[in-house]
Design a protein around this motif. Structure first.
Motif, PDB file in Angstrom:
ATOM      1  N   ILE A 164     -14.606  18.020  -8.131  1.00 18.71           N
ATOM      2  CA  ILE A 164     -13.532  18.508  -7.385  1.00 18.71           C
ATOM      3  C   ILE A 164     -12.127  19.060  -7.867  1.00 18.71           C
ATOM      4  N   THR A 209     -12.266  24.656  -4.704  1.00 21.32           N
ATOM      5  CA  THR A 209     -10.934  24.884  -3.427  1.00 21.32           C
ATOM      6  C   THR A 209     -10.318  23.779  -2.813  1.00 21.32           C
ATOM      7  N   TYR A 210      -9.531  23.939  -2.481  1.00 19.81           N
ATOM      8  CA  TYR A 210      -8.518  23.124  -2.173  1.00 19.81           C
ATOM      9  C   TYR A 210      -8.297  23.735   0.014  1.00 19.81           C
ATOM     10  N   ARG A 211      -7.657  22.807   0.476  1.00 14.96           N
ATOM     11  CA  ARG A 211      -7.343  23.251   2.054  1.00 14.96           C
ATOM     12  C   ARG A 211      -6.589  22.208   2.613  1.00 14.96           C
ATOM     13  N   THR A 244      -3.210  21.233   4.998  1.00 11.42           N
ATOM     14  CA  THR A 244      -2.425  20.780   6.203  1.00 11.42           C
ATOM     15  C   THR A 244      -2.044  20.086   6.630  1.00 11.42           C
ATOM     16  N   LYS A 272      -5.956  27.376   2.697  1.00 13.62           N
ATOM     17  CA  LYS A 272      -7.194  27.405   1.561  1.00 13.62           C
ATOM     18  C   LYS A 272      -7.165  27.958   0.874  1.00 13.62           C
ATOM     19  N   THR A 317      -8.973  29.233  -3.328  1.00 15.95           N
ATOM     20  CA  THR A 317     -10.370  28.699  -4.068  1.00 15.95           C
ATOM     21  C   THR A 317      -9.456  28.982  -5.707  1.00 15.95           C
ATOM     22  N   ARG A 326      -6.156  19.296  -0.120  1.00 11.85           N
ATOM     23  CA  ARG A 326      -6.905  18.363  -0.793  1.00 11.85           C
ATOM     24  C   ARG A 326      -7.817  18.899  -1.238  1.00 11.85           C
ATOM     25  N   ALA A 327      -8.590  18.716  -2.244  1.00 13.23           N
ATOM     26  CA  ALA A 327      -9.992  19.234  -2.708  1.00 13.23           C
ATOM     27  C   ALA A 327     -11.065  19.566  -1.590  1.00 13.23           C
ATOM     28  N   ILE A 328     -11.884  20.056  -1.516  1.00 13.66           N
ATOM     29  CA  ILE A 328     -12.931  20.224  -1.040  1.00 13.66           C
ATOM     30  C   ILE A 328     -14.218  19.848  -2.115  1.00 13.66           C
ATOM     31  N   ILE A 347     -12.633  12.065  -1.510  1.00 17.62           N
ATOM     32  CA  ILE A 347     -12.316  13.343  -0.966  1.00 17.62           C
ATOM     33  C   ILE A 347     -10.561  13.379  -1.152  1.00 17.62           C
ATOM     34  N   GLY A 388      -6.364  13.460  -2.275  1.00 18.05           N
ATOM     35  CA  GLY A 388      -6.002  14.417  -1.990  1.00 18.05           C
ATOM     36  C   GLY A 388      -3.962  14.591  -2.757  1.00 18.05           C
TER      37      GLY A 388
END
Length: 275
Positions: free
Chosen positions: A29, A60-62, A64, A99, A101, A132-134, A158, A160
């Motif tokens: 992750i 990869t992280y999102r 929000t 987002k 990477t 947050r890690a995807i 998940i 974060g």
């Protein structure tokens, strides 16, 4: 100041499963450093938050926006029904990209700014950014299968990191006071407990120091103590190193100190006797 995925930093969020995780995010992750861990905007200048993947694999992280509310014991809980001020804060704070990477040891800047709508009243507005890690599409390690009444499913935690983003409009002031200082114990760990009261139009933030006459360094200290505008009093627990437990008695001075661009500012100070 950095925040990273860890269970002791107070910045770890677990999304999508009701589990207690006692280890950092796995390499699959990715490990994430975030700096700074708190952002204050005035509506005129923007800033950046730097993400850095310190894991061994591409991650990869999102990003929000979340709404959180502080309780009297300092916990942050989700806001079920946004207020008008919450909705303004959501619309006001802009950030990009949403987002990213990152290869290992690769930093990435998230740009932040505040667009203040015309007619918005002076005050403090706040959101929390969740990084947050995807999880990868094919996890390197299979997650355990749970069975409930014949139904099988997998739990994938998940991870974060959450940081506050505060917009301050106008000349906002705040004061603080410390009371009810006493010794206590939490899960066998000695602590010095107290209440900190906040008054004014803005939140406060800083470190709490417990000083002892004749000792140059604090005998106990806790950093990153915020009191947001939705509460006027917060209970604060300052852990005491067991090696210094003998000094945590008798007369002490307790300080609440806020960092500023021009140097630390004493928000509150009181004397107490610990028994």
């Amino acid at each position: 100041m950095f925040a990273r995925f860890s269970t002791h930093a107070g910045a770890l969020t677990l999304v999508g499963a009701s589990l207690s995780i006692a280890t950092p995010a796995s390499a699959g992750i990715g490990d994430l450093l975030v700096a700074p861990t708190r952002v204050v905007l005035d509506g005129r200048r923007g800033t950046e938050v730097i993400l850095n993947n310190i894991g061994d694999d591409v991650a990869t992280y999102r990003v929000t926006a979340e709404l959180r509310r502080m309780t009297a014991d300092g916990k942050l809980v989700d806001v079920p029904t946004p207020s008008d001020a919450d909705k303004i804060a959501q619309e006001m704070v802009l950030f990009a990209p949403r987002k990213v990477t990152l290869p290992p040891n690769q930093p990435q800047a998230i740009r932040l700014s505040a667009r203040v709508p015309q007619g918005v009243a002076d005050g403090e507005y706040r959101i929390h950014l969740l990084f947050r890690a995807i999880p990868p599409a094919q996890p390197q390690v299979a997650t355990p299968v749970q069975k409930v009444e014949g139904v099988s499913f997998r739990l994938t935690p998940i991870y974060g990191v959450t940081i506050p983003v505060i917009v301050r409009l106008g000349n906002l002031e705040a004061t603080a006071a410390i009371s009810n200082v006493h010794k206590a114990s939490v899960e066998g760990q000695p602590v010095i407990a107290m209440d900190i009261d906040r008054k004014g139009a803005r939140s406060t933030f800083g470190e709490v120091r417990v000083m002892k006459a004749g000792v140059s360094d604090p005998i106990a200290v806790v950093r990153g103590i915020a009191i947001y505008t939705e509460i006027n009093r917060r209970e604060v627990l300052v852990p005491v190193d067991p090696k210094l437990a003998a000094q945590a008695s008798g007369a002490v001075t307790v300080q609440y100190v806020e960092p500023t661009d021009s140097g630390p500012v004493m928000l509150a100070e009181t004397s107490a006797t610990l028994r």
